[in-house]
Design an enzyme around this catalytic site. Structure first.
Site, PDB file in Angstrom:
ATOM      1  N   CYS A  82      32.130  41.673  38.272  1.00 39.14           N
ATOM      2  CA  CYS A  82      30.907  42.435  38.026  1.00 39.14           C
ATOM      3  C   CYS A  82      30.031  42.470  39.281  1.00 39.14           C
ATOM      4  O   CYS A  82      30.412  43.050  40.288  1.00 39.14           O
ATOM      5  CB  CYS A  82      30.170  41.888  36.799  1.00 39.14           C
ATOM      6  SG  CYS A  82      28.880  43.026  36.192  1.00 39.14           S
ATOM      7  N   HIS A 193      33.973  42.644  32.834  1.00 37.05           N
ATOM      8  CA  HIS A 193      33.972  41.196  32.621  1.00 37.05           C
ATOM      9  C   HIS A 193      35.281  40.781  31.945  1.00 37.05           C
ATOM     10  O   HIS A 193      35.413  40.915  30.731  1.00 37.05           O
ATOM     11  CB  HIS A 193      32.798  40.783  31.734  1.00 37.05           C
ATOM     12  CG  HIS A 193      31.469  40.909  32.386  1.00 37.05           C
ATOM     13  ND1 HIS A 193      30.919  39.898  33.143  1.00 37.05           N
ATOM     14  CD2 HIS A 193      30.573  41.925  32.417  1.00 37.05           C
ATOM     15  CE1 HIS A 193      29.738  40.283  33.608  1.00 37.05           C
ATOM     16  NE2 HIS A 193      29.513  41.516  33.182  1.00 37.05           N
ATOM     17  N   GLU A 195      36.267  37.859  31.289  1.00 37.89           N
ATOM     18  CA  GLU A 195      36.013  36.725  30.392  1.00 37.89           C
ATOM     19  C   GLU A 195      35.456  37.179  29.038  1.00 37.89           C
ATOM     20  O   GLU A 195      35.447  36.399  28.085  1.00 37.89           O
ATOM     21  CB  GLU A 195      35.063  35.727  31.064  1.00 37.89           C
ATOM     22  CG  GLU A 195      33.596  36.091  31.064  1.00 37.89           C
ATOM     23  CD  GLU A 195      33.207  37.139  32.097  1.00 37.89           C
ATOM     24  OE1 GLU A 195      31.997  37.441  32.195  1.00 37.89           O
ATOM     25  OE2 GLU A 195      34.097  37.671  32.809  1.00 37.89           O
TER      26      GLU A 195
END
Length: 215
Positions: A82, A193, A195
């Site tokens: 990001c 992202h 994650e």
């Protein structure tokens, strides 16, 4: 035991990135750190980030991590996430224009500017927030096991246009096509992202933990 350093400069999603890496890799030691020596010793390095590029660059310079990032990005498997992707580029038009790290060539732009350039109305809200598909612009080891046009989670108001010289490794459309992934040699960086992107994102992180930095 291999070590993955998650660079801690006080901004954003570093803990969730570290937890996701721990989830996909029980063979490595995951450290969240701003210690230059520890980052240099690591086998792999992650630069996460959420927020504004001005504060990001100010903290990286205050902690004397800008030079460390240049150093490790030359020779270690390196993942930007990001804001961590945007910080690797040459400059951002945020706050009227400011320099970023300049590890990779490219300019970061605001969506409003990009939409105005091509004469379109915003296709939705800015920031671009939520799930969107990523087209794999070229093959890469970190795409292994991930279907083309998989969905990933985005949160950003600034974007990276499509880049020359094959640097764009993933493309997403939000009113216009933009760079969702930039890659060169041992560097791979995502606007989304991983994650927060469930199966596809965790697979990408798992691929990173096994990647030796070659393409």
């Amino acid at each position: 035991m291999a070590t993955i350093a998650v660079i801690d400069y006080g901004m954003g999603n570093l803990r969730s990135v570290a937890k996701a890496l721990e989830h996909v890799d029980n063979r490595s030691r995951i450290v969240v750190t701003h210690d230059p020596a520890e980052i240099r010793r690591a086998d792999r390095v992650v630069l996460p980030g959420v927020g504004a590029i001005r504060e990001c660059m100010a903290e990286l310079r205050r902690l004397e991590l800008d030079a460390v990032i240049h150093e490790v990005a030359r020779n270690k498997p390196f993942l930007g996430v990001c804001l961590g992707m945007q910080a690797l580029l040459t400059a951002s038009e945020e706050n009227g224009g400011m320099d970023a790290l300049g590890v990779l060539p490219g300019q970061v732009r605001h969506f409003a500017s990009g939409f105005a350039d091509v004469g379109i109305a915003p296709p939705g809200k800015v920031p671009h927030m939520g799930w969107n598909q990523v087209r794999q612009a070229r093959q890469h080891p970190l795409w292994q096991g991930i279907a083309d046009h998989s969905w990933f989670y985005f949160v950003h108001s600034y974007f990276v246009p499509l880049l020359d010289d094959g640097l764009t490794a993933g493309v997403t459309h939000y009113g216009l096509d933009f760079t969702a992934v930039v890659a060169r040699e041992n560097i791979f960086a995502t606007q989304f992202h991983p994650e927060k992107s469930q199966g596809a994102g965790l697979e990408l992180l798992a691929n990173f933990t096994r990647w030796n930095g070659t393409v």
